[in-house]
Motif scaffolding. Structure first.
Motif, PDB file in Angstrom:
ATOM      1  N   GLY A   1     -77.783  17.127 -12.198  1.00 47.00           N
ATOM      2  CA  GLY A   1     -77.766  18.234 -11.262  1.00 47.00           C
ATOM      3  C   GLY A   1     -77.306  19.536 -11.894  1.00 47.00           C
TER       4      GLY A   1
ATOM      5  N   VAL B   1     -75.341  20.467  -6.706  1.00 48.62           N
ATOM      6  CA  VAL B   1     -76.253  19.480  -6.119  1.00 48.62           C
ATOM      7  C   VAL B   1     -76.629  18.490  -7.213  1.00 48.62           C
ATOM      8  CG1 VAL B   1     -77.163  20.999  -4.334  1.00 48.62           C
ATOM      9  CG2 VAL B   1     -78.255  20.964  -6.590  1.00 48.62           C
ATOM     10  N   ASN B   2     -76.842  17.237  -6.803  1.00 44.92           N
ATOM     11  CA  ASN B   2     -77.258  16.174  -7.719  1.00 44.92           C
ATOM     12  C   ASN B   2     -78.494  15.469  -7.189  1.00 44.92           C
ATOM     13  OD1 ASN B   2     -75.191  16.376  -9.697  1.00 44.92           O
ATOM     14  ND2 ASN B   2     -73.782  15.268  -8.377  1.00 44.92           N
ATOM     15  N   TYR B   3     -79.361  15.074  -8.118  1.00 40.97           N
ATOM     16  CA  TYR B   3     -80.524  14.238  -7.802  1.00 40.97           C
ATOM     17  C   TYR B   3     -80.297  12.858  -8.394  1.00 40.97           C
ATOM     18  CZ  TYR B   3     -85.276  12.438  -7.580  1.00 40.97           C
ATOM     19  OH  TYR B   3     -86.366  11.657  -7.323  1.00 40.97           O
ATOM     20  N   ARG B   4     -80.494  11.814  -7.607  1.00 37.90           N
ATOM     21  CA  ARG B   4     -80.233  10.435  -8.032  1.00 37.90           C
ATOM     22  C   ARG B   4     -81.551   9.744  -8.377  1.00 37.90           C
ATOM     23  NH1 ARG B   4     -75.193   9.686  -7.259  1.00 37.90           N
ATOM     24  NH2 ARG B   4     -74.157  11.306  -6.061  1.00 37.90           N
ATOM     25  N   PHE B   5     -81.568   9.107  -9.540  1.00 34.56           N
ATOM     26  CA  PHE B   5     -82.785   8.466 -10.026  1.00 34.56           C
ATOM     27  C   PHE B   5     -82.868   7.008  -9.565  1.00 34.56           C
ATOM     28  CE2 PHE B   5     -81.659  11.828 -12.994  1.00 34.56           C
ATOM     29  CZ  PHE B   5     -82.838  12.544 -13.027  1.00 34.56           C
TER      30      PHE B   5
ATOM     31  N   GLU C   1     -68.020  14.749  -2.356  1.00 33.70           N
ATOM     32  CA  GLU C   1     -69.475  14.781  -2.504  1.00 33.70           C
ATOM     33  C   GLU C   1     -70.102  14.203  -1.236  1.00 33.70           C
ATOM     34  OE1 GLU C   1     -72.874  13.763  -5.883  1.00 33.70           O
ATOM     35  OE2 GLU C   1     -70.779  13.206  -6.209  1.00 33.70           O
TER      36      GLU C   1
ATOM     37  N   GLN D   1     -80.974   9.809   0.421  1.00 29.58           N
ATOM     38  CA  GLN D   1     -80.603   8.806  -0.574  1.00 29.58           C
ATOM     39  C   GLN D   1     -80.703   9.314  -2.010  1.00 29.58           C
ATOM     40  OE1 GLN D   1     -79.058   5.730   0.050  1.00 29.58           O
ATOM     41  NE2 GLN D   1     -78.667   6.216  -2.086  1.00 29.58           N
ATOM     42  N   GLN D   2     -81.557  10.287  -2.277  1.00 31.73           N
ATOM     43  CA  GLN D   2     -81.699  10.793  -3.643  1.00 31.73           C
ATOM     44  C   GLN D   2     -81.013  12.134  -3.879  1.00 31.73           C
ATOM     45  OE1 GLN D   2     -86.122  10.167  -4.000  1.00 31.73           O
ATOM     46  NE2 GLN D   2     -85.526   9.217  -5.926  1.00 31.73           N
ATOM     47  N   TRP D   3     -80.440  12.735  -2.854  1.00 32.93           N
ATOM     48  CA  TRP D   3     -79.829  14.052  -3.008  1.00 32.93           C
ATOM     49  C   TRP D   3     -78.407  14.065  -2.473  1.00 32.93           C
ATOM     50  CZ3 TRP D   3     -81.941  17.909  -5.784  1.00 32.93           C
ATOM     51  CH2 TRP D   3     -83.314  17.867  -6.024  1.00 32.93           C
ATOM     52  N   SER D   4     -77.531  14.767  -3.179  1.00 33.79           N
ATOM     53  CA  SER D   4     -76.153  14.938  -2.711  1.00 33.79           C
ATOM     54  C   SER D   4     -75.672  16.329  -3.100  1.00 33.79           C
ATOM     55  CB  SER D   4     -75.231  13.867  -3.301  1.00 33.79           C
ATOM     56  OG  SER D   4     -75.159  13.981  -4.714  1.00 33.79           O
TER      57      SER D   4
ATOM     58  N   TYR E   1     -77.635  10.068 -12.244  1.00 35.29           N
ATOM     59  CA  TYR E   1     -77.887  11.303 -11.511  1.00 35.29           C
ATOM     60  C   TYR E   1     -77.791  12.493 -12.460  1.00 35.29           C
ATOM     61  CZ  TYR E   1     -72.781  11.748 -11.505  1.00 35.29           C
ATOM     62  OH  TYR E   1     -71.467  11.830 -11.891  1.00 35.29           O
TER      63      TYR E   1
END
Length: 205
Positions: free
Chosen positions: A48, A201-205, A160, A165-168, A46
């Motif tokens: 962010g 914020v985080n983006y998950r790959f 968190e 599913q791809q954003w937190s 991830y």
């Protein structure tokens, strides 16, 4: 400073408890099929961004640098049932500074390299984090100035929330102690003891 750390830790724990209770409420059906007692998949890479506020003091002076911070973060999680663990790094710029005659100290940038471990309840992750902290400290007195890089340690906690599913999104408290180095303008060892609250914020790959 120790009282500040205790107070912030209690606050974070209370927030975490509230979040854990909220995790028991019904969730939207866009989460994947339950696996090993959890719905949301925290595993993987991830990246962010974070923003927040920093405050602290420089031992050996009466300066108490504070200000807004912001930067980038990234890491990797492993997940086994509800247990989530991994590593995270970040690099930030900071506007934290303070002047108390005859000195001015500022912390223009800092970074961390930390481990993270916590428990997940569906899309809510409550964690502890700690590791290495490093950053720049600039001291000024009249026409004289010095800038040094300091290395120390950091410890904190956070919550968190999985938005999809791809954003937190997260809220996090960190305490960092950048060890003393000798400054000629003060003639003694000076470092930085600082606390910070960050949201990100985080983006998950």
């Amino acid at each position: 400073m120790k009282k500040q750390i205790l107070a912030m830790t209690v606050l974070a724990a209370a927030t975490a408890a509230t979040a854990a209770s909220a995790a028991d409420l019904p969730r939207n059906n866009y989460y994947s099929q339950p696996a090993q007692g959890t719905y949301y998949n925290w595993a993987g890479w991830y990246a962010g961004a974070v923003v927040g506020y920093q405050w602290g003091d420089v031992p050996g002076t009466n300066t108490k640098p504070s200000g807004i911070l912001g930067g980038l973060t990234g890491g990797y999680n492993w997940q086994s049932g509800q247990f989530v663990f991994g590593g995270e790094t970040d690099l930030q710029i900071s506007g934290a500074d303070d002047t108390f005659a005859p000195y001015k100290f500022s912390n223009p940038w800092f970074g961390t390299l930390r481990g993270r471990a916590g428990m997940a309840w569906n899309n809510v992750l409550i964690y502890l984090t700690g590791g290495i902290a490093y950053g720049g400290l600039k001291g000024e007195s009249g026409a004289l100035s010095e800038t040094k890089t300091h290395i120390g340690w950091t410890l904190g906690t956070g919550v968190e929330f999985g938005l999809a599913q791809q954003w937190s999104a997260k809220i996090e408290y960190l305490y960092a102690d950048l060890s003393n180095r000798t400054y000629s303008i003060t003639g003694v060892g000076n470092g930085l003891e600082t606390s910070m609250i960050r949201v990100g914020v985080n983006y998950r790959f």
